[in-house]
Each structure stands twice: as C-alpha cells, then as structure tokens.
Design an enzyme around this catalytic site. Structure first.
Site, short mmCIF file in Angstrom:
data_model
loop_
_atom_site.label_atom_id
_atom_site.label_comp_id
_atom_site.label_asym_id
_atom_site.label_seq_id
_atom_site.Cartn_x
_atom_site.Cartn_y
_atom_site.Cartn_z
N HIS A 186 0.80 -1.21 0.00
CA HIS A 186 0.00 0.00 0.00
C HIS A 186 0.84 1.27 0.00
O HIS A 186 0.35 2.33 -0.41
CB HIS A 186 -0.95 0.02 1.20
CG HIS A 186 -2.20 -0.80 0.99
ND1 HIS A 186 -2.22 -2.16 1.16
CD2 HIS A 186 -3.45 -0.44 0.62
CE1 HIS A 186 -3.45 -2.61 0.92
NE2 HIS A 186 -4.21 -1.59 0.58
N GLY A 187 2.07 1.21 0.47
CA GLY A 187 2.87 2.43 0.46
C GLY A 187 4.17 2.28 1.23
O GLY A 187 4.40 1.30 1.95
#
Length: 468
Positions: free
Chosen positions: A320-321
């Site tokens: 996700h990041g």
C-alpha cells in the site's frame, strides 16, 4: 482521468462506448486498447513508456517461459521477469521515500535523492503482470500470442488504476471472447450508477468532514470527535473504494467483461479473518494464491502458518505504500489473524452473543483505519491515544456535525450491509443481471441526478486508492 469527472462521463466514455458498438467485432479489442492507452496517457503521459515496457517485457518472457524445455533456463527466465516487475514497482513506489529515510539514518547522502513521481496504477498492473507470468509458468494458462490482446489485459482502463485485480487464469478466455448484450449493458449501467452514487454522494461527504476534523492539531481534538472522525473515515473508505469497484465492474459489463466482485459487505464481518474474505477480495485472493500458498500456507504446522500470515500482511501493508504506517497497519491485522488462529476463533465460534463478535471486529477495523488514514505512524499513535484516553479537546463536535451529516451516517451504516442483511431482496436487486425493475430504475435516476448536481457544485475528489 476520474470516473466521476465530467470529461469521462460526457466525453471519453460515451465516445468509446459508441465506437465500440459500431465497429466490427474483430476491431473491438483494438478500440478498447486505444481507449485505454489514451485514458492512461491523459493522467500521466510521461509514464506511458513505462507501461509499454512492462507489457513488452512480460509478453516476451511469457512466450519464452512457455516454449523453453530446459527447466533450469525456464526457471531463470521466470525469476528474472519477477525481479524486473518487482524492481520497477520498488523503484517508483519506494525509492524516493526510503532513500531519504536511509540517508537521514546514516547522516550521509548514501543514496542520491530524486523526485520520483508514482506512476498511476503501477501497483495494480504489476500484480496483473505477475499473475500472468506465474500462471504461464505453472502451466495453468497458455502464453498470450497476440501482443495487443495481452496489452489490453494489462492496460484495460476500467481496472488499471485501482483494480479489481483480475487474475489471468480467471479472465484469459474473456480477452478474446467477451460478447455484449442488452442485459449486460443494463446491468453495467446500474452498477456504474450505484458506484458513482457511493463515491460522490456518500464517500465525498464523509471525507470532507473527516478532513476538516483531522486538519486540526491533535491537542485540540477530543475523544468524542476523534471517534466521529474514525467512524466517518471507516465509512468513507468503504464507499470510496467499493464505489470505484462497482464502477469498474459496471464498465467491464458494458464492454462484455465479467470482473471479480471486490467487496461483500465487509463491515458485517464477525472476525478479522471474515473481514479479509469480504474486503478487497481481488487483492486478498491474489496474495493467497501467489504468496501465502507458495510460502506453505497452513500445510507446514502452526508456527509456519503464523509466520506466513505475518509475512503476507507485512507485504500487504508494504504494497500500500512506503510509510511505516502501512507496515504497521498490515502487521496489526496479521497479529489479530494469528491470535484468532491461536485461541480467539474458538471463543468467537462458541460465543452465542454474535453481536459481541461483530463489535470486536468493528473495533479492530476502525482502529486499523485510523492507522491507515494518519499522515504517519507517530500521528496515528496520537489519534489512538485520544480515542482511548478520555479528553474533551477544544474543538466542539457541533462545529462539524449537523443533521445532514447525521442523516448521511445513518444511511451509510444501513447501506453498508445492515439493510441488506435484514431485507434480502435489496441485496438480490443489486446483483440481478436479468431483470429491470421500474422502481429500481427510478432510484438509479435519482442517484445519477443527485450525483451530477453534487459534481457541479464541488471539485472532483480523487479515489483514495489512486495513490496506491
């Protein structure tokens, strides 16, 4: 280009839809490919070369892997292709943030600092590419001979930015055979309108209030207001992402494609395990098939199962990041999944008061979304402390909440699965592809009208998952 933007709703989509319908069936994939390239180029023209390179590499390696008879060479090409995909994802998604963190940690410019802009959809089309290569390597699917058809699988505009992540073995037959008919078209329009309403009417409303609360210093936010922000964001991200998925599924239907369902009323879950069977289904099943099972799944004893779960959810968060908050978010879920396997599942299954299971799961979900929403892990910890340490704060709840927001919250809670669980017909209506009901059509018209009016009166707000 946003699905909820006027350029998409009034120009791009109508033109593509009409052209797709009037050309011969042999040229329809070419129309969709051209539209997909234009759609992607509109958002980030500088990265179309990267997308073309990804398509070319995976197409070539798929053919080589399928035709190579020597196992060692076949394995080598498979590993090299996976490494290329992961390198591109890693560089563009993580290098900028982690080079700064590493240099700060060693107090020296060990890595050159570059301003790397995240290419749209790279997380999603990388996973599509890996799915293809793995399926060909496992001989579950034949390598795609037509590079244009393969390029369409990777770049198809309804799914390239935020999914659903349709695994190649599930959709390969549809690439060359996706017949269109009136019932599919009508159903596609219905799902698109419902998705548009979720995004514009509900998600954007919840998001505006959440943003206005959380822009204040943490010292000014009281416990009650923090819980309100957490609940509003919980509703926002569900309607934002499930709205996008509905719109993508609807668009796919209108062009003859059947995409995987991505949500199944996740806030009705009665365990964390149940939640991940219902939330972002295409991602969780991708990780299950291409990471969890290859790691050994639950076949190598309890300790190995627990480790595999933690690895999968560490990677889920990392996917996700680059921020540590995403890793913490993933591991937070991983820990509770392990705890459920250790002892909580026995208690949950034996508990006759099922609403307690539901409260437990919602509490975990809400806290997890607080971590996910915060700007960083340090701020997330402050938010959680405020939630569980009584504090009045200086900001008044009445400054952010009025009868309109209360009404929207009630509607949001009811439509997140509560109404559907009590009135089964409402759920069946949404997924009915065969029948058209006059009352439902009127509801769709009202949703479309309100959505357009709200789009006119406010600025376009990007989907949350566009940043991933």
């Amino acid at each position: 280009m946003e699905f909820s933007s006027f350029i998409f709703l009034y120009c791009f989509f109508p033109l593509v839809f009409i052209l797709y319908r009037i050309v011969s069936s042999r040229y329809r994939n070419l129309v969709l490919l051209g539209a997909s390239v234009f759609f992607y180029t509109w958002g980030q023209p500088q990265y179309i070369i990267l997308l073309v390179f990804s398509v070319g590499v995976n197409y070539s390696f798929g053919l080589i892997i399928e035709t190579q008879q020597k196992k060692g060479i076949r394995n080598l090409f498979f590993i090299v292709d996976i490494c290329i995909n992961l390198f591109l994802l890693g560089y563009y998604k993580y290098y900028g943030d982690y080079s700064v963190k590493i240099n700060a940690a060693v107090h020296h410019e060990l890595l050159p600092i570059t301003n790397v802009v995240l290419p749209l959809g790279i997380s999603f089309y990388t996973f599509l590419s890996i799915s293809y290569i793995v399926d060909v390597y496992r001989m579950k699917s034949k390598a795609q001979r037509n590079i244009l058809d393969f390029a369409l699988y990777i770049s198809f505009f309804p799914q390239i930015i935020s999914g659903p992540i349709n695994k190649y073995n599930e959709i390969e037959g549809q690439i060359t055979n996706h017949p269109i008919n009136s019932s599919k078209t009508a159903y596609g329009i219905k799902r698109f309108i419902y998705g548009l309403g979720k995004k514009v009417i509900l998600a954007n409303t919840f998001g505006a209030v959440t943003d206005s609360i959380l822009k204040n210093p943490t010292s000014e936010i009281g416990t009650g207001l923090m819980w309100i922000a957490a609940i509003l964001y919980t509703l926002q991200i569900y309607y934002d992402f499930s709205g996008y998925s509905d719109m993508a599924i609807g668009l796919g239907k209108m062009f003859g494609f059947d995409f995987i369902e991505n949500f199944n009323y996740p806030y009705l879950a009665k365990s964390v395990q149940d939640f991940w069977r219902r939330w972002h289904i295409s991602l969780s099943t991708w990780f299950k098939e291409y990471l969890y099972i290859p790691l050994g799944g639950n076949r190598k004893g309890n300790l190995r199962t627990y480790l595999n779960l933690l690895i999968v959810f560490f990677v889920t968060g990392f996917w996700h990041g680059a921020g540590f908050k995403y890793i913490a978010w993933g591991l937070f879920y991983g820990v509770f999944l392990v705890l459920e396997r250790l002892f909580l599942n026995k208690w949950l299954k034996g508990n006759k008061l099922s609403f307690i299971n539901h409260i437990y799961t919602l509490l975990i979900i809400i806290v997890a979304w607080v971590i996910f929403r915060a700007n960083n892990l340090h701020t997330a910890m402050k938010y959680i402390k405020i939630m569980f340490t009584p504090n009045s704060g200086s900001e008044q709840i009445s400054s952010f909440i009025d009868i309109k927001i209360v009404t929207f919250v009630i509607v949001g809670i009811l439509l997140s699965g509560v109404l559907q669980s009590f009135i089964k017909k409402t759920k069946l209506l949404v997924y009915d592809e065969k029948k058209i009901y006059i009352t439902e059509s009127l509801v769709q018209f009202v949703i479309l009208f309100i959505s357009i009016m709200m789009l006119i009166s406010s600025s376009i707000k990007s989907f949350i998952y566009f940043q991933f």
